[in-house]
Design a protein around this motif. Structure first.
Motif, mmCIF file in Angstrom:
data_model
loop_
_atom_site.group_PDB
_atom_site.id
_atom_site.type_symbol
_atom_site.label_atom_id
_atom_site.label_comp_id
_atom_site.label_asym_id
_atom_site.label_seq_id
_atom_site.Cartn_x
_atom_site.Cartn_y
_atom_site.Cartn_z
ATOM 1 N N GLY A 22 43.771 45.332 38.632
ATOM 2 C CA GLY A 22 43.388 45.142 40.026
ATOM 3 C C GLY A 22 42.294 44.131 40.285
ATOM 4 O O GLY A 22 41.652 44.165 41.334
ATOM 5 N N TRP A 23 42.080 43.228 39.353
ATOM 6 C CA TRP A 23 41.108 42.155 39.514
ATOM 7 C C TRP A 23 41.791 40.826 39.235
ATOM 8 O O TRP A 23 42.765 40.763 38.489
ATOM 9 N N GLN A 24 41.247 39.762 39.783
ATOM 10 C CA GLN A 24 41.693 38.416 39.450
ATOM 11 C C GLN A 24 40.787 37.923 38.329
ATOM 12 O O GLN A 24 39.597 37.678 38.548
ATOM 13 N N LEU A 25 41.334 37.833 37.129
ATOM 14 C CA LEU A 25 40.572 37.367 35.970
ATOM 15 C C LEU A 25 41.070 35.986 35.577
ATOM 16 O O LEU A 25 42.257 35.671 35.728
ATOM 17 N N ARG A 26 40.147 35.191 35.034
ATOM 18 C CA ARG A 26 40.511 33.861 34.572
ATOM 19 C C ARG A 26 39.640 33.481 33.384
ATOM 20 O O ARG A 26 38.434 33.718 33.393
ATOM 21 N N PHE A 27 40.283 32.934 32.363
ATOM 22 C CA PHE A 27 39.559 32.354 31.228
ATOM 23 C C PHE A 27 39.133 30.964 31.662
ATOM 24 O O PHE A 27 39.923 30.215 32.223
ATOM 25 N N THR A 28 37.896 30.608 31.403
ATOM 26 C CA THR A 28 37.413 29.309 31.843
ATOM 27 C C THR A 28 36.633 28.601 30.744
ATOM 28 O O THR A 28 35.998 29.240 29.905
ATOM 29 N N LEU A 38 34.693 34.347 30.864
ATOM 30 C CA LEU A 38 35.686 35.102 31.605
ATOM 31 C C LEU A 38 35.117 35.313 32.998
ATOM 32 O O LEU A 38 33.987 35.792 33.144
ATOM 33 N N VAL A 39 35.883 34.929 34.018
ATOM 34 C CA VAL A 39 35.422 35.077 35.392
ATOM 35 C C VAL A 39 36.314 36.069 36.120
ATOM 36 O O VAL A 39 37.478 36.260 35.763
ATOM 37 N N ALA A 40 35.744 36.703 37.146
ATOM 38 C CA ALA A 40 36.476 37.700 37.923
ATOM 39 C C ALA A 40 36.224 37.488 39.405
ATOM 40 O O ALA A 40 35.167 37.007 39.812
ATOM 41 N N SER A 41 37.211 37.877 40.187
ATOM 42 C CA SER A 41 37.067 37.922 41.640
ATOM 43 C C SER A 41 38.064 38.942 42.167
ATOM 44 O O SER A 41 38.921 39.437 41.435
ATOM 45 N N GLU A 48 34.418 33.177 42.297
ATOM 46 C CA GLU A 48 34.588 33.772 40.977
ATOM 47 C C GLU A 48 33.202 33.934 40.360
ATOM 48 O O GLU A 48 32.357 33.058 40.486
ATOM 49 N N ILE A 49 32.992 35.051 39.703
ATOM 50 C CA ILE A 49 31.715 35.356 39.065
ATOM 51 C C ILE A 49 31.955 35.499 37.567
ATOM 52 O O ILE A 49 32.901 36.165 37.146
ATOM 53 N N ILE A 50 31.096 34.888 36.782
ATOM 54 C CA ILE A 50 31.207 35.014 35.323
ATOM 55 C C ILE A 50 30.824 36.433 34.937
ATOM 56 O O ILE A 50 29.719 36.890 35.257
ATOM 57 N N ILE A 51 31.734 37.129 34.277
ATOM 58 C CA ILE A 51 31.434 38.494 33.837
ATOM 59 C C ILE A 51 31.231 38.576 32.326
ATOM 60 O O ILE A 51 30.749 39.580 31.823
ATOM 61 N N ASP A 82 28.757 45.376 41.631
ATOM 62 C CA ASP A 82 27.345 45.745 41.476
ATOM 63 C C ASP A 82 26.708 45.941 42.852
ATOM 64 O O ASP A 82 27.389 45.920 43.881
ATOM 65 N N GLU A 83 25.397 46.122 42.875
ATOM 66 C CA GLU A 83 24.707 46.407 44.132
ATOM 67 C C GLU A 83 24.811 45.272 45.154
ATOM 68 O O GLU A 83 24.643 45.483 46.349
ATOM 69 N N ASP A 84 25.120 44.056 44.692
ATOM 70 C CA ASP A 84 25.294 42.921 45.593
ATOM 71 C C ASP A 84 26.761 42.692 45.955
ATOM 72 O O ASP A 84 27.098 41.751 46.666
ATOM 73 N N GLY A 85 27.652 43.518 45.418
ATOM 74 C CA GLY A 85 29.077 43.365 45.680
ATOM 75 C C GLY A 85 29.781 42.422 44.732
ATOM 76 O O GLY A 85 30.972 42.142 44.890
ATOM 77 N N ASP A 86 29.069 41.940 43.722
ATOM 78 C CA ASP A 86 29.655 41.041 42.729
ATOM 79 C C ASP A 86 30.287 41.836 41.597
ATOM 80 O O ASP A 86 29.826 42.933 41.267
ATOM 81 N N PRO A 87 31.337 41.296 40.973
ATOM 82 C CA PRO A 87 31.929 42.013 39.843
ATOM 83 C C PRO A 87 30.999 42.036 38.644
ATOM 84 O O PRO A 87 30.272 41.066 38.386
ATOM 85 N N ARG A 88 30.991 43.170 37.966
ATOM 86 C CA ARG A 88 30.175 43.326 36.764
ATOM 87 C C ARG A 88 30.975 44.094 35.730
ATOM 88 O O ARG A 88 31.616 45.106 36.028
ATOM 89 N N LEU A 89 30.943 43.625 34.499
ATOM 90 C CA LEU A 89 31.639 44.253 33.390
ATOM 91 C C LEU A 89 30.778 45.368 32.821
ATOM 92 O O LEU A 89 29.593 45.170 32.537
ATOM 93 N N ILE A 90 31.364 46.561 32.720
ATOM 94 C CA ILE A 90 30.624 47.677 32.120
ATOM 95 C C ILE A 90 31.445 48.276 30.992
ATOM 96 O O ILE A 90 32.632 48.054 30.882
#
Length: 90
Positions: A22-28, A38-41, A48-51, A82-90
């Protein structure tokens, strides 16, 4: 350095895993081609945010990204907002 075929294969895998979770992932590849990430949006964020990364290819970054994609597929790792609404890898 990675070949264009290597980059396309890794990006395709990231996109497939992203679609499954359920995420848009891209290798960059960074502007300095020695670094990758790896970026996600998703539909809630525009950028896109680097995760994962950017990391040096010589530091086994591609292997780390591949293992992370495996863990995301298996549900062992997750991407959250995350708290700012950005994707974060956990």
């Amino acid at each position: 350095m990675l070949t264009p075929d290597n980059i396309a294969t890794l990006d395709q895998r990231a996109r497939q895993v992203g679609a499954a979770i359920g995420w848009q992932l891209r290798f960059t590849v960074a502007p300095n081609p020695a670094y990758v990430g790896l970026v996600a949006s998703d539909e809630t964020i525009g950028d896109e945010i680097i995760i994962l990364g950017p990391s040096r290819i010589t530091d086994l970054a591609v292997h780390e990204i591949d293992l992370t994609l495996d863990a995301l597929e298996r549900g062992e790792r997750h991407i959250i907002h995350d708290e700012d609404g950005d994707p974060r890898l956990i």
